[in-house]
Design an enzyme around this catalytic site. Structure first.
Site, PDB file in Angstrom:
ATOM      1  N   PRO A   1       3.733 -51.107 -33.615  1.00 25.57           N
ATOM      2  CG  PRO A   1       4.952 -52.310 -35.211  1.00 25.57           C
ATOM      3  CD  PRO A   1       3.563 -51.866 -34.865  1.00 25.57           C
ATOM      4  CB  VAL A   2       7.804 -47.869 -30.744  1.00 24.91           C
ATOM      5  CG1 VAL A   2       8.722 -46.654 -30.790  1.00 24.91           C
ATOM      6  CG2 VAL A   2       6.636 -47.604 -29.822  1.00 24.91           C
ATOM      7  N   GLY A   3       8.652 -47.415 -34.015  1.00 22.76           N
ATOM      8  CA  GLY A   3       9.782 -47.430 -34.947  1.00 22.76           C
ATOM      9  C   GLY A   3       9.692 -48.538 -35.982  1.00 22.76           C
TER      10      GLY A   3
ATOM     11  N   GLY B   1       7.948 -48.405 -38.804  1.00 24.82           N
ATOM     12  CA  GLY B   1       7.621 -47.931 -40.152  1.00 24.82           C
ATOM     13  C   GLY B   1       6.121 -47.797 -40.384  1.00 24.82           C
ATOM     14  CG  LEU B   2       3.569 -50.449 -39.374  1.00 28.91           C
ATOM     15  CD1 LEU B   2       2.778 -51.553 -38.677  1.00 28.91           C
ATOM     16  CD2 LEU B   2       3.337 -50.536 -40.881  1.00 28.91           C
TER      17      LEU B   2
ATOM     18  CB  SER C   1       4.321 -46.003 -33.848  1.00 33.31           C
ATOM     19  OG  SER C   1       5.702 -45.711 -33.949  1.00 33.31           O
ATOM     20  CB  SER C   2       6.483 -41.137 -33.978  1.00 30.57           C
ATOM     21  OG  SER C   2       6.738 -41.137 -35.341  1.00 30.57           O
TER      22      SER C   2
ATOM     23  CB  ALA D   1      -0.561 -43.046 -34.681  1.00 28.46           C
TER      24      ALA D   1
ATOM     25  CG  ASP E   1       4.648 -40.894 -41.184  1.00 31.62           C
ATOM     26  OD1 ASP E   1       4.564 -41.071 -42.414  1.00 31.62           O
ATOM     27  OD2 ASP E   1       5.390 -41.589 -40.457  1.00 31.62           O
TER      28      ASP E   1
HETATM   29  O1  PMV Z   1       9.217 -44.959 -40.551  1.00 30.93           O
HETATM   30  P1  PMV Z   1       8.204 -43.895 -40.453  1.00 30.93           P
HETATM   31  O2  PMV Z   1       6.843 -44.409 -40.196  1.00 30.93           O
HETATM   32  O3  PMV Z   1       8.592 -42.858 -39.427  1.00 30.93           O
HETATM   33  O4  PMV Z   1       8.139 -43.150 -41.875  1.00 30.93           O
HETATM   34  C1  PMV Z   1       9.109 -42.216 -42.249  1.00 30.93           C
HETATM   35  C2  PMV Z   1       8.948 -41.757 -43.675  1.00 30.93           C
HETATM   36  C3  PMV Z   1      10.125 -40.910 -44.186  1.00 30.93           C
HETATM   37  O5  PMV Z   1       9.839 -40.553 -45.541  1.00 30.93           O
HETATM   38  C4  PMV Z   1      11.417 -41.684 -44.151  1.00 30.93           C
HETATM   39  C5  PMV Z   1      10.303 -39.635 -43.363  1.00 30.93           C
HETATM   40  C6  PMV Z   1       9.262 -38.555 -43.580  1.00 30.93           C
HETATM   41  O6  PMV Z   1       9.191 -37.646 -42.750  1.00 30.93           O
HETATM   42  O7  PMV Z   1       8.560 -38.582 -44.614  1.00 30.93           O
END
Ligand code: PMV
Length: 312
Positions: A86-88, A90-91, A93-94, A96, A137
């Site tokens: 899923p976009v945004g 927390g996994l 996605s951007s 990847a 990421d």
């Molecule tokens: O939510 P995600 O998958 O974009 O993870 C961000 C992780 C952060 O620590 C909030 C930002 C980062 O660049 O480390």
């Protein structure tokens, strides 16, 4: 035509604090983003189910970094994205998407990039789109497995097997906004927030030892560390009613620990479930979330056989 894919991730410990130079631990997961690229006469065409403004930005910056703006003017590229993430949410996605695009486009143009270069270019893409990025990421998405990460450097970790259930709230939020909310709070209360970052760093250090495959896994302590880390993320204001609901439901169903993963706001939590996967998945569903059982992916970015084109 070239197809490449890269895995999503969960941050086990240390998100947000990692942006300020504290250590964090992430694992790659068996959900991936696939990017198919092919040359066309002119322009950049992007096809994706989730064609948000930021999806286009990630892809365009990735192409620009790989082949350069000059060449982009002369050569058209068609990109098709198929993502299980899923976009945004927390996994990752951007990351990847950026990493898979870099691999796909560089291979299309016969440019041989090593993993380190791919991860660093992915980091540049994230930094351009999000303004700030720790780089964790793109690194985990490029290398796969489990990493301990700090300030652009990482150690590959052999970790104990974990049984994890992800709970997705069904909504997403912007990583850029969450990072900027935390930065605002830090400007307001620098001493307090810096102390919290330090404590999160200590939690990550301790978790590294517990996770290490050469030690017997103490699930109780690992769960406690997740709960402590989650409380501190809540203190930053990056939790939400739905995220807290999923954390509480998982704990009530017997999880050893549960925490937000990634930037927060909305998105995903993960629960440490030893033998209680079914109960926790049901509890997440009853609390209005979408349970996603996952496994660690030891494969990072990779080229896919062209026969895989039926998936995109
Ligand atoms: O939510 P995600 O998958 O974009 O993870 C961000 C992780 C952060 O620590 C909030 C930002 C980062 O660049 O480390």
């Amino acid at each position: 035509m070239v197809i490449a894919s890269a895995p999503g991730k969960i941050i086990l410990f240390g998100e947000h604090a990692v942006v300020y130079g504290k250590p964090a631990i992430a694992i790659a997961i068996t959900k991936r983003t696939y990017v198919k690229s092919r040359k066309i006469d002119s322009g950049i065409q992007i096809f994706s189910k989730d064609k948000t403004k930021s999806t286009i930005e990630y892809v365009k910056h990735a192409i620009e970094l790989v082949i350069g703006t000059k060449r982009m003017k002369k050569q058209g590229i068609n990109i098709i994205i198929d993502s299980e993430l899923p976009v945004g949410g927390g996994l990752g996605s951007s990351a990847a998407l950026s990493v898979a695009t870099i691999k796909s486009v560089s291979s299309l143009f016969g440019i041989d990039l090593g993993k380190e270069e791919i991860a660093r270019l992915g980091w540049k893409v994230e930094s351009k789109v999000q303004d700030v990025s720790s780089g964790i990421d793109p690194f985990i998405s490029t290398y796969g497995g489990a990493i301990y990460y700090k300030n652009g450097r990482f150690n590959y970790q052999q970790i104990n097997p974990l049984s994890i259930v992800i709970g997705f709230t069904g909504s997403s939020s912007s990583t850029k906004n969450m990072i900027s909310n935390v930065s605002y709070l830090r400007k307001k209360y620098p001493k307090i927030i810096d102390h919290i970052f330090d404590i999160i760093g200590v939690i990550s250090e301790r978790a590294k030892i517990i996770l290490d495959a050469s030690n017997n896994l103490n699930v109780n302590e690992l769960g406690d560390l997740m709960n402590l880390n989650n409380g501190l993320l809540k203190a930053f204001g990056v939790s939400s009613f739905s995220l807290s609901n999923l954390v509480d439901a998982s704990l009530l169903a017997g999880a050893f620990g549960a925490k937000i993963t990634g930037a927060g706001g909305e998105g995903c939590i993960f629960a440490l479930s030893s033998g209680k996967e079914k109960e926790i998945s049901t509890a997440i569903e009853m609390a209005g979330g979408i349970p996603v059982p996952i496994e660690i992916s030891f494969d990072g970015v990779r080229l896919e056989p062209n026969s895989k084109k039926n998936i995109i």
